[in-house]
Design a protein around this motif. Structure first.
Motif, PDB file in Angstrom:
ATOM      1  N   THR A   1      43.148 -29.603  35.554  1.00  0.00           N
ATOM      2  CA  THR A   1      41.958 -29.360  36.370  1.00  0.00           C
ATOM      3  C   THR A   1      41.333 -28.020  36.016  1.00  0.00           C
ATOM      4  OG1 THR A   1      43.178 -28.200  38.117  1.00  0.00           O
ATOM      5  CG2 THR A   1      43.001 -30.589  38.326  1.00  0.00           C
ATOM      6  N   HIS A   2      40.063 -27.861  36.387  1.00  0.00           N
ATOM      7  CA  HIS A   2      39.403 -26.561  36.358  1.00  0.00           C
ATOM      8  C   HIS A   2      39.224 -26.145  37.808  1.00  0.00           C
ATOM      9  CE1 HIS A   2      37.468 -26.706  32.088  1.00  0.00           C
ATOM     10  NE2 HIS A   2      38.766 -26.521  32.060  1.00  0.00           N
ATOM     11  N   TYR A   3      39.531 -24.912  38.097  1.00  0.00           N
ATOM     12  CA  TYR A   3      39.510 -24.445  39.481  1.00  0.00           C
ATOM     13  C   TYR A   3      38.491 -23.346  39.735  1.00  0.00           C
ATOM     14  CZ  TYR A   3      42.132 -20.515  37.642  1.00  0.00           C
ATOM     15  OH  TYR A   3      42.505 -19.406  36.930  1.00  0.00           O
ATOM     16  N   GLN A   4      37.597 -23.073  38.783  1.00  0.00           N
ATOM     17  CA  GLN A   4      36.651 -21.966  38.910  1.00  0.00           C
ATOM     18  C   GLN A   4      35.809 -22.129  40.175  1.00  0.00           C
ATOM     19  OE1 GLN A   4      33.913 -21.509  35.662  1.00  0.00           O
ATOM     20  NE2 GLN A   4      33.629 -19.353  36.107  1.00  0.00           N
ATOM     21  N   GLY A   5      35.770 -21.069  40.978  1.00  0.00           N
ATOM     22  CA  GLY A   5      34.993 -21.088  42.207  1.00  0.00           C
ATOM     23  C   GLY A   5      35.819 -21.333  43.451  1.00  0.00           C
ATOM     24  N   LEU A   6      37.073 -21.767  43.290  1.00  0.00           N
ATOM     25  CA  LEU A   6      37.948 -21.952  44.446  1.00  0.00           C
ATOM     26  C   LEU A   6      38.449 -20.595  44.920  1.00  0.00           C
ATOM     27  CD1 LEU A   6      40.175 -25.017  43.487  1.00  0.00           C
ATOM     28  CD2 LEU A   6      38.310 -24.978  45.126  1.00  0.00           C
ATOM     29  N   THR A   7      38.569 -20.445  46.223  1.00  0.00           N
ATOM     30  CA  THR A   7      39.128 -19.206  46.764  1.00  0.00           C
ATOM     31  C   THR A   7      40.646 -19.264  46.690  1.00  0.00           C
ATOM     32  OG1 THR A   7      39.307 -20.046  49.022  1.00  0.00           O
ATOM     33  CG2 THR A   7      37.190 -19.016  48.395  1.00  0.00           C
ATOM     34  N   VAL A   8      41.263 -18.129  46.863  1.00  0.00           N
ATOM     35  CA  VAL A   8      42.729 -18.067  46.857  1.00  0.00           C
ATOM     36  C   VAL A   8      43.279 -18.937  47.980  1.00  0.00           C
ATOM     37  CG1 VAL A   8      44.719 -16.543  47.147  1.00  0.00           C
ATOM     38  CG2 VAL A   8      42.779 -15.788  45.776  1.00  0.00           C
TER      39      VAL A   8
ATOM     40  N   GLN B   1      41.941 -21.648  49.289  1.00  0.00           N
ATOM     41  CA  GLN B   1      41.805 -23.054  48.914  1.00  0.00           C
ATOM     42  C   GLN B   1      42.894 -23.468  47.927  1.00  0.00           C
ATOM     43  OE1 GLN B   1      37.703 -22.714  47.608  1.00  0.00           O
ATOM     44  NE2 GLN B   1      36.993 -23.973  49.332  1.00  0.00           N
ATOM     45  N   ILE B   2      43.155 -22.623  46.953  1.00  0.00           N
ATOM     46  CA  ILE B   2      44.213 -22.923  45.978  1.00  0.00           C
ATOM     47  C   ILE B   2      45.567 -22.977  46.676  1.00  0.00           C
ATOM     48  CG2 ILE B   2      45.458 -22.035  43.953  1.00  0.00           C
ATOM     49  CD1 ILE B   2      42.739 -20.970  42.945  1.00  0.00           C
ATOM     50  N   ASP B   3      45.802 -22.047  47.598  1.00  0.00           N
ATOM     51  CA  ASP B   3      47.070 -22.044  48.345  1.00  0.00           C
ATOM     52  C   ASP B   3      47.232 -23.312  49.173  1.00  0.00           C
ATOM     53  OD1 ASP B   3      47.854 -19.645  47.265  1.00  0.00           O
ATOM     54  OD2 ASP B   3      47.271 -18.436  49.005  1.00  0.00           O
ATOM     55  N   LYS B   4      46.150 -23.785  49.799  1.00  0.00           N
ATOM     56  CA  LYS B   4      46.209 -25.027  50.590  1.00  0.00           C
ATOM     57  C   LYS B   4      46.540 -26.217  49.691  1.00  0.00           C
ATOM     58  CE  LYS B   4      43.183 -23.693  54.371  1.00  0.00           C
ATOM     59  NZ  LYS B   4      41.861 -23.838  54.985  1.00  0.00           N
ATOM     60  N   LEU B   5      45.907 -26.268  48.522  1.00  0.00           N
ATOM     61  CA  LEU B   5      46.180 -27.350  47.577  1.00  0.00           C
ATOM     62  C   LEU B   5      47.628 -27.293  47.104  1.00  0.00           C
ATOM     63  CD1 LEU B   5      45.324 -29.718  45.810  1.00  0.00           C
ATOM     64  CD2 LEU B   5      44.420 -28.080  44.153  1.00  0.00           C
ATOM     65  N   ARG B   6      48.090 -26.102  46.765  1.00  0.00           N
ATOM     66  CA  ARG B   6      49.485 -25.945  46.323  1.00  0.00           C
ATOM     67  C   ARG B   6      50.463 -26.383  47.419  1.00  0.00           C
ATOM     68  NH1 ARG B   6      49.031 -20.188  43.337  1.00  0.00           N
ATOM     69  NH2 ARG B   6      48.975 -20.968  41.218  1.00  0.00           N
TER      70      ARG B   6
ATOM     71  N   LYS C   1      50.140 -25.403  38.977  1.00  0.00           N
ATOM     72  CA  LYS C   1      50.279 -24.100  38.337  1.00  0.00           C
ATOM     73  C   LYS C   1      49.023 -23.734  37.572  1.00  0.00           C
ATOM     74  CE  LYS C   1      53.504 -21.635  35.342  1.00  0.00           C
ATOM     75  NZ  LYS C   1      53.545 -20.466  36.170  1.00  0.00           N
ATOM     76  N   ILE C   2      48.536 -22.519  37.814  1.00  0.00           N
ATOM     77  CA  ILE C   2      47.430 -21.974  37.033  1.00  0.00           C
ATOM     78  C   ILE C   2      48.018 -21.550  35.696  1.00  0.00           C
ATOM     79  CG2 ILE C   2      45.791 -20.068  36.866  1.00  0.00           C
ATOM     80  CD1 ILE C   2      45.515 -20.289  39.942  1.00  0.00           C
ATOM     81  N   THR C   3      47.332 -21.928  34.619  1.00  0.00           N
ATOM     82  CA  THR C   3      47.906 -21.730  33.288  1.00  0.00           C
ATOM     83  C   THR C   3      47.118 -20.721  32.457  1.00  0.00           C
ATOM     84  OG1 THR C   3      46.585 -23.516  32.360  1.00  0.00           O
ATOM     85  CG2 THR C   3      48.754 -24.099  33.209  1.00  0.00           C
TER      86      THR C   3
ATOM     87  N   ALA D   1      44.190 -25.245  35.632  1.00  0.00           N
ATOM     88  CA  ALA D   1      45.404 -25.380  36.439  1.00  0.00           C
ATOM     89  C   ALA D   1      45.962 -26.777  36.180  1.00  0.00           C
ATOM     90  CB  ALA D   1      45.095 -25.190  37.915  1.00  0.00           C
ATOM     91  N   VAL D   2      47.278 -26.896  36.263  1.00  0.00           N
ATOM     92  CA  VAL D   2      47.948 -28.141  35.920  1.00  0.00           C
ATOM     93  C   VAL D   2      48.826 -28.594  37.078  1.00  0.00           C
ATOM     94  CG1 VAL D   2      49.533 -29.214  34.283  1.00  0.00           C
ATOM     95  CG2 VAL D   2      48.003 -27.440  33.502  1.00  0.00           C
ATOM     96  N   ALA D   3      48.816 -29.905  37.322  1.00  0.00           N
ATOM     97  CA  ALA D   3      49.708 -30.506  38.318  1.00  0.00           C
ATOM     98  C   ALA D   3      50.803 -31.255  37.557  1.00  0.00           C
ATOM     99  CB  ALA D   3      48.943 -31.454  39.221  1.00  0.00           C
ATOM    100  N   PHE D   4      52.058 -30.853  37.773  1.00  0.00           N
ATOM    101  CA  PHE D   4      53.217 -31.492  37.144  1.00  0.00           C
ATOM    102  C   PHE D   4      53.881 -32.366  38.198  1.00  0.00           C
ATOM    103  CE2 PHE D   4      52.778 -27.418  34.962  1.00  0.00           C
ATOM    104  CZ  PHE D   4      52.856 -27.789  33.635  1.00  0.00           C
ATOM    105  N   SER D   5      54.116 -33.652  37.864  1.00  0.00           N
ATOM    106  CA  SER D   5      54.691 -34.545  38.857  1.00  0.00           C
ATOM    107  C   SER D   5      55.412 -35.714  38.204  1.00  0.00           C
ATOM    108  CB  SER D   5      53.568 -35.078  39.752  1.00  0.00           C
ATOM    109  OG  SER D   5      54.041 -36.050  40.634  1.00  0.00           O
TER     110      SER D   5
END
Length: 170
Positions: free
Chosen positions: A27-34, A36-41, A52-54, A80-84
């Motif tokens: 994914t690209h996460y440009q423009g997300l706040t910290v 928002q990223i924390d909620k997604l994580r 994980k932001i790479t 950022a990458v989602a590993f699952s």
């Protein structure tokens, strides 16, 4: 800047993630706040998914020799990458989050060595999860069993009712 030791550690960590997972979504996460990223994580962590932001250049090095080498061209920009191991749940969470936060853009992914486009990820997100599929199957299998039991028990119940009615008349 990272020193050589940190880079090497980062590469080994990323290689481990790529080796021990069956699906990866980029994914690209440009423009997300910290926040928002924390909620997604946090949401992903609940389901055993690592988000994980790479660091693109170093991540490309970690992809060398892995089954996810085909993803290499997706690593540009703020990635950022989602590993699952559960691609469906991962796709559902990312798609739902992307719909409510336009700054998260799903670029693509890979599942069991099969590259996925954004459209593929959206299709996967509509599939039932493993637990939902199990519940549906159990429901399908349980219904005929209940009908069979009621059919088998019906003659016995009718005989019991007749016998009880007969005994009252006598």
């Amino acid at each position: 800047m990272m020193n050589k030791a940190k880079k090497k550690t980062y590469i080994e960590e990323m290689k481990s993630f790529f080796k021990n997972t069956s699906s990866v979504f980029v994914t690209h996460y440009q423009g997300l706040t910290v926040n928002q990223i924390d909620k997604l994580r946090e949401e992903m962590r609940k389901h055993g998914i690592l988000f994980k932001i790479t660091k693109n250049r170093i991540t490309k090095l970690a992809l060398e020799g892995s089954k996810f080498k085909k993803l290499e061209n997706l690593f540009s920009g703020p990635t950022a990458v989602a590993f699952s191991d559960d691609a469906i749940t991962s796709a559902k969470i990312l798609t739902k989050f992307a719909k409510s936060n336009s700054n998260l853009k799903i670029i693509g992914g890979i599942m069991e060595e099969e590259p996925l486009t954004v459209e593929d990820v959206e299709k996967i997100a509509t599939l039932p999860t493993l637990n939902e599929a199990r519940a549906t199957i159990v429901g399908i299998l349980a219904t005929p069993a209940q009908k069979i039991i009621s059919i088998l028990l019906a003659p016995g119940a009718k005989i019991a009712i007749l016998a009880h009615a007969k005994s009252r008349k006598t």
